[in-house]
Design a protein around this motif. Structure first.
Motif, PDB file in Angstrom:
ATOM      1  N   ASN A   1      48.025 -10.343 -26.882  1.00 16.35           N
ATOM      2  CA  ASN A   1      46.983 -11.295 -26.480  1.00 16.35           C
ATOM      3  C   ASN A   1      45.788 -10.567 -25.872  1.00 16.35           C
ATOM      4  OD1 ASN A   1      48.519 -13.488 -27.325  1.00 16.35           O
ATOM      5  ND2 ASN A   1      49.504 -13.731 -25.335  1.00 16.35           N
ATOM      6  N   TYR A   2      46.084  -9.502 -25.078  1.00 14.83           N
ATOM      7  CA  TYR A   2      45.003  -8.714 -24.487  1.00 14.83           C
ATOM      8  C   TYR A   2      44.163  -8.048 -25.568  1.00 14.83           C
ATOM      9  CZ  TYR A   2      42.725  -4.652 -22.447  1.00 14.83           C
ATOM     10  OH  TYR A   2      41.801  -3.697 -22.117  1.00 14.83           O
ATOM     11  N   LYS A   3      44.832  -7.482 -26.578  1.00 17.20           N
ATOM     12  CA  LYS A   3      44.099  -6.833 -27.668  1.00 17.20           C
ATOM     13  C   LYS A   3      43.202  -7.833 -28.396  1.00 17.20           C
ATOM     14  CE  LYS A   3      46.211  -3.997 -30.391  1.00 17.20           C
ATOM     15  NZ  LYS A   3      47.223  -3.432 -31.318  1.00 17.20           N
ATOM     16  N   LYS A   4      43.727  -9.028 -28.600  1.00 16.02           N
ATOM     17  CA  LYS A   4      42.925 -10.052 -29.280  1.00 16.02           C
ATOM     18  C   LYS A   4      41.716 -10.429 -28.438  1.00 16.02           C
ATOM     19  CE  LYS A   4      46.810 -12.090 -31.815  1.00 16.02           C
ATOM     20  NZ  LYS A   4      47.661 -13.292 -31.974  1.00 16.02           N
ATOM     21  N   ARG A   5      41.947 -10.581 -27.111  1.00 14.57           N
ATOM     22  CA  ARG A   5      40.818 -10.937 -26.227  1.00 14.57           C
ATOM     23  C   ARG A   5      39.794  -9.809 -26.169  1.00 14.57           C
ATOM     24  NH1 ARG A   5      45.097 -12.801 -22.928  1.00 14.57           N
ATOM     25  NH2 ARG A   5      44.896 -10.945 -21.619  1.00 14.57           N
ATOM     26  N   ALA A   6      40.298  -8.552 -26.095  1.00 19.93           N
ATOM     27  CA  ALA A   6      39.383  -7.408 -26.042  1.00 19.93           C
ATOM     28  C   ALA A   6      38.553  -7.311 -27.322  1.00 19.93           C
ATOM     29  CB  ALA A   6      40.176  -6.114 -25.820  1.00 19.93           C
ATOM     30  N   LYS A   7      39.200  -7.512 -28.455  1.00 20.35           N
ATOM     31  CA  LYS A   7      38.468  -7.464 -29.727  1.00 20.35           C
ATOM     32  C   LYS A   7      37.426  -8.584 -29.790  1.00 20.35           C
ATOM     33  CE  LYS A   7      39.110  -7.305 -34.738  1.00 20.35           C
ATOM     34  NZ  LYS A   7      38.020  -8.260 -34.988  1.00 20.35           N
ATOM     35  N   LYS A   8      37.822  -9.744 -29.292  1.00 22.25           N
ATOM     36  CA  LYS A   8      36.881 -10.863 -29.293  1.00 22.25           C
ATOM     37  C   LYS A   8      35.673 -10.561 -28.412  1.00 22.25           C
ATOM     38  CE  LYS A   8      36.670 -15.873 -28.586  1.00 22.25           C
ATOM     39  NZ  LYS A   8      37.443 -17.082 -28.193  1.00 22.25           N
ATOM     40  N   ARG A   9      35.938  -9.947 -27.228  1.00 25.04           N
ATOM     41  CA  ARG A   9      34.830  -9.577 -26.346  1.00 25.04           C
ATOM     42  C   ARG A   9      33.926  -8.534 -27.004  1.00 25.04           C
ATOM     43  NH1 ARG A   9      38.704  -9.864 -22.112  1.00 25.04           N
ATOM     44  NH2 ARG A   9      39.012  -7.609 -22.210  1.00 25.04           N
ATOM     45  N   GLN A  10      34.545  -7.541 -27.664  1.00 24.11           N
ATOM     46  CA  GLN A  10      33.747  -6.523 -28.350  1.00 24.11           C
ATOM     47  C   GLN A  10      32.874  -7.144 -29.437  1.00 24.11           C
ATOM     48  OE1 GLN A  10      36.591  -3.664 -29.753  1.00 24.11           O
ATOM     49  NE2 GLN A  10      36.808  -2.651 -27.773  1.00 24.11           N
ATOM     50  N   ASP A  11      33.461  -8.068 -30.175  1.00 25.89           N
ATOM     51  CA  ASP A  11      32.687  -8.738 -31.224  1.00 25.89           C
ATOM     52  C   ASP A  11      31.524  -9.527 -30.623  1.00 25.89           C
ATOM     53  OD1 ASP A  11      34.404  -7.714 -33.083  1.00 25.89           O
ATOM     54  OD2 ASP A  11      35.632  -9.535 -33.251  1.00 25.89           O
TER      55      ASP A  11
END
Length: 240
Positions: free
Chosen positions: A119-129
């Motif tokens: 879930n953290y990886k998904k949130r981090a990727k979303k923030r990067q995007d």
């Protein structure tokens, strides 16, 4: 004349009594034999029942782990050792159960941690995007201003001198690139060739030392020390 009837009657009576006695004896013997057989059968049933109960007790004793009690009937010292082993087995079983519970708990914690990490990886990727999209939007907003200035320069009269406007627009564009940490790769004639930043187009006769930059055909660009586009250059060759 002698009357012999009484003797005959007495003899018959005696014979009848004897026969009756024999019959009674046979009946008593048969009765005794039947009673003995019945008693024997009863004893057999009792014996079988006792044996079955003994077997059941033995199985129960083994099932409950009470082996020491049985061993004690033959050897007290050995029974003590068996009892100690039983206690040790019980402790190990308890410890094994505890460890199994701990392992299950750790497995569940690991699963939760893995799920949290995903879930953290998904949130981090979303923030990067989102950051990338925001940065792109900001860059485009500044670049379109340069385009607007170029359009205004083209709207000038044909005989108007638009060079100052073009120079001003170029300076504005350079400021935008500088804000993005973008710099030009524009080597001076005579500089050493850097294969990581320069692309050699051809070798030409030049006043510059052999093997150095003769001229820049097209400047390159780098962003945060990462080459985006190599500078296209010509290289001086020996004048023979």
């Amino acid at each position: 004349m002698t009357d012999e009837s009484p003797d005959v009657d007495g003899s018959d009576t005696t014979a009848d009594a004897t026969a009756a006695a024999e019959q009674n004896g046979e009946a008593e013997a048969a009765e005794t034999e039947t009673a003995a057989e019945t008693e024997a059968e009863a004893e057999t049933v009792e014996t079988e029942t006792a044996e079955a109960e003994a077997v059941g007790d033995a199985e129960n004793a083994e099932t409950t782990g009470d082996v020491a009690a049985r061993v004690a009937e033959y050897d007290d010292e050995l029974a003590d050792e068996v009892a100690a082993l039983e206690r040790r087995v019980q402790k190990l079983e308890t410890k094994l159960t505890t460890k199994a519970e701990e392992a299950d708990e750790l497995t569940e914690r690991l699963k939760r941690t893995q799920a949290d990490f995903q879930n953290y990886k998904k949130r981090a990727k979303k923030r990067q995007d989102q950051i990338r999209e925001t940065a792109t939007e900001d860059f485009v907003e500044r670049v379109v201003t340069v385009r607007d200035n170029l359009l205004r320069a083209l709207d000038q009269d044909e005989d108007a001198d638009i060079r100052p406007g073009i120079e001003s627009t170029l300076e504005e564009f350079d400021r935008i690139l500088a804000d993005e940490d973008v710099s030009t790769i524009d080597p001076e004639p005579g500089e050493e060739v850097d294969p990581t930043r320069h692309e050699v187009m051809m070798r030409v006769e030049s006043d510059q030392p052999e093997g150095t930059v003769a001229d820049v055909y097209q400047p390159g660009y780098e962003m945060a020390e990462k080459v985006i586009r190599e500078a296209q250059i010509t290289v001086s060759k020996d004048d023979e």
